[in-house]
Design a protein around this motif. Sequence first.
Motif, PDB file in Angstrom:
ATOM      1  N   LEU A   1       0.842  -1.184   0.000  1.00 34.88           N
ATOM      2  CA  LEU A   1       0.000   0.000   0.000  1.00 34.88           C
ATOM      3  C   LEU A   1       0.882   1.242   0.000  1.00 34.88           C
ATOM      4  O   LEU A   1       1.879   1.305   0.715  1.00 34.88           O
ATOM      5  N   SER A   2       0.492   2.206  -0.789  1.00 33.45           N
ATOM      6  CA  SER A   2       1.237   3.458  -0.782  1.00 33.45           C
ATOM      7  C   SER A   2       0.916   4.210   0.503  1.00 33.45           C
ATOM      8  O   SER A   2      -0.041   3.903   1.204  1.00 33.45           O
ATOM      9  N   ASP A   3       1.727   5.193   0.799  1.00 30.36           N
ATOM     10  CA  ASP A   3       1.512   6.000   1.997  1.00 30.36           C
ATOM     11  C   ASP A   3       0.156   6.696   1.954  1.00 30.36           C
ATOM     12  O   ASP A   3      -0.517   6.824   2.971  1.00 30.36           O
ATOM     13  N   ILE A   4      -0.256   7.132   0.775  1.00 27.53           N
ATOM     14  CA  ILE A   4      -1.536   7.826   0.641  1.00 27.53           C
ATOM     15  C   ILE A   4      -2.689   6.863   0.911  1.00 27.53           C
ATOM     16  O   ILE A   4      -3.640   7.197   1.621  1.00 27.53           O
ATOM     17  N   GLU A   5      -2.616   5.651   0.357  1.00 30.25           N
ATOM     18  CA  GLU A   5      -3.673   4.664   0.592  1.00 30.25           C
ATOM     19  C   GLU A   5      -3.741   4.278   2.060  1.00 30.25           C
ATOM     20  O   GLU A   5      -4.830   4.132   2.623  1.00 30.25           O
ATOM     21  N   LEU A   6      -2.585   4.103   2.688  1.00 33.05           N
ATOM     22  CA  LEU A   6      -2.548   3.746   4.102  1.00 33.05           C
ATOM     23  C   LEU A   6      -3.132   4.865   4.964  1.00 33.05           C
ATOM     24  O   LEU A   6      -3.906   4.614   5.887  1.00 33.05           O
ATOM     25  N   THR A   7      -2.794   6.103   4.643  1.00 29.79           N
ATOM     26  CA  THR A   7      -3.341   7.253   5.368  1.00 29.79           C
ATOM     27  C   THR A   7      -4.848   7.349   5.168  1.00 29.79           C
ATOM     28  O   THR A   7      -5.579   7.597   6.123  1.00 29.79           O
ATOM     29  N   ALA A   8      -5.319   7.131   3.954  1.00 28.57           N
ATOM     30  CA  ALA A   8      -6.759   7.188   3.676  1.00 28.57           C
ATOM     31  C   ALA A   8      -7.499   6.105   4.443  1.00 28.57           C
ATOM     32  O   ALA A   8      -8.551   6.360   5.039  1.00 28.57           O
ATOM     33  N   ARG A   9      -6.962   4.895   4.445  1.00 28.57           N
ATOM     34  CA  ARG A   9      -7.611   3.806   5.200  1.00 28.57           C
ATOM     35  C   ARG A   9      -7.637   4.098   6.689  1.00 28.57           C
ATOM     36  O   ARG A   9      -8.611   3.824   7.370  1.00 28.57           O
ATOM     37  N   THR A  10      -6.554   4.653   7.197  1.00 31.78           N
ATOM     38  CA  THR A  10      -6.493   5.007   8.617  1.00 31.78           C
ATOM     39  C   THR A  10      -7.529   6.072   8.951  1.00 31.78           C
ATOM     40  O   THR A  10      -8.215   5.975   9.977  1.00 31.78           O
ATOM     41  N   LEU A  11      -7.665   7.073   8.100  1.00 32.36           N
ATOM     42  CA  LEU A  11      -8.657   8.124   8.332  1.00 32.36           C
ATOM     43  C   LEU A  11     -10.083   7.582   8.271  1.00 32.36           C
ATOM     44  O   LEU A  11     -10.929   7.960   9.085  1.00 32.36           O
ATOM     45  N   VAL A  12     -10.345   6.687   7.331  1.00 28.39           N
ATOM     46  CA  VAL A  12     -11.679   6.093   7.220  1.00 28.39           C
ATOM     47  C   VAL A  12     -11.986   5.273   8.469  1.00 28.39           C
ATOM     48  O   VAL A  12     -13.077   5.372   9.043  1.00 28.39           O
ATOM     49  N   MET A  13     -11.024   4.482   8.927  1.00 23.59           N
ATOM     50  CA  MET A  13     -11.240   3.669  10.122  1.00 23.59           C
ATOM     51  C   MET A  13     -11.443   4.551  11.350  1.00 23.59           C
ATOM     52  O   MET A  13     -12.315   4.286  12.175  1.00 23.59           O
ATOM     53  N   ALA A  14     -10.663   5.602  11.459  1.00 20.54           N
ATOM     54  CA  ALA A  14     -10.799   6.521  12.591  1.00 20.54           C
ATOM     55  C   ALA A  14     -12.160   7.206  12.572  1.00 20.54           C
ATOM     56  O   ALA A  14     -12.798   7.355  13.631  1.00 20.54           O
ATOM     57  N   SER A  15     -12.633   7.590  11.393  1.00 17.26           N
ATOM     58  CA  SER A  15     -13.949   8.237  11.330  1.00 17.26           C
ATOM     59  C   SER A  15     -15.063   7.249  11.645  1.00 17.26           C
ATOM     60  O   SER A  15     -16.058   7.618  12.270  1.00 17.26           O
TER      61      SER A  15
END
Length: 100
Positions: free
Chosen positions: A5-19
């Motif tokens: 996973l790219s850093d952007i995809e990992l950050t997006a998944r983390t943000l979605v999970m956090a929300s």
Amino acid sequence: MIVQLSDIELTARTLVMASQILVILLGFTIVYIAFQGYRRNRSRPMLFIAVGFTLIIGVQAISAGVYVVFDVSELAAGAVSQAAQLSGLICILYALRMEG
């Protein structure tokens, strides 16, 4: 095959999970406050609001967990989640139309 996973995809998944976690926490906070209102005043509308939010948030959280842990089809998990959300919204609508 290893998927990177790219850093952007990992950050997006983390943000979605956090929300999603934030939505669940806020939902259960509403359930708690509504149930306390029911217990304090014996207000049936508050009970139906608590039940409605429990159906909307609780089943959504459980179905997401079941989908991940067990090999349940996305369609089946979505159908159960949708039915629970619809039932929860009907409970809330009933509570809003009900005379206290």
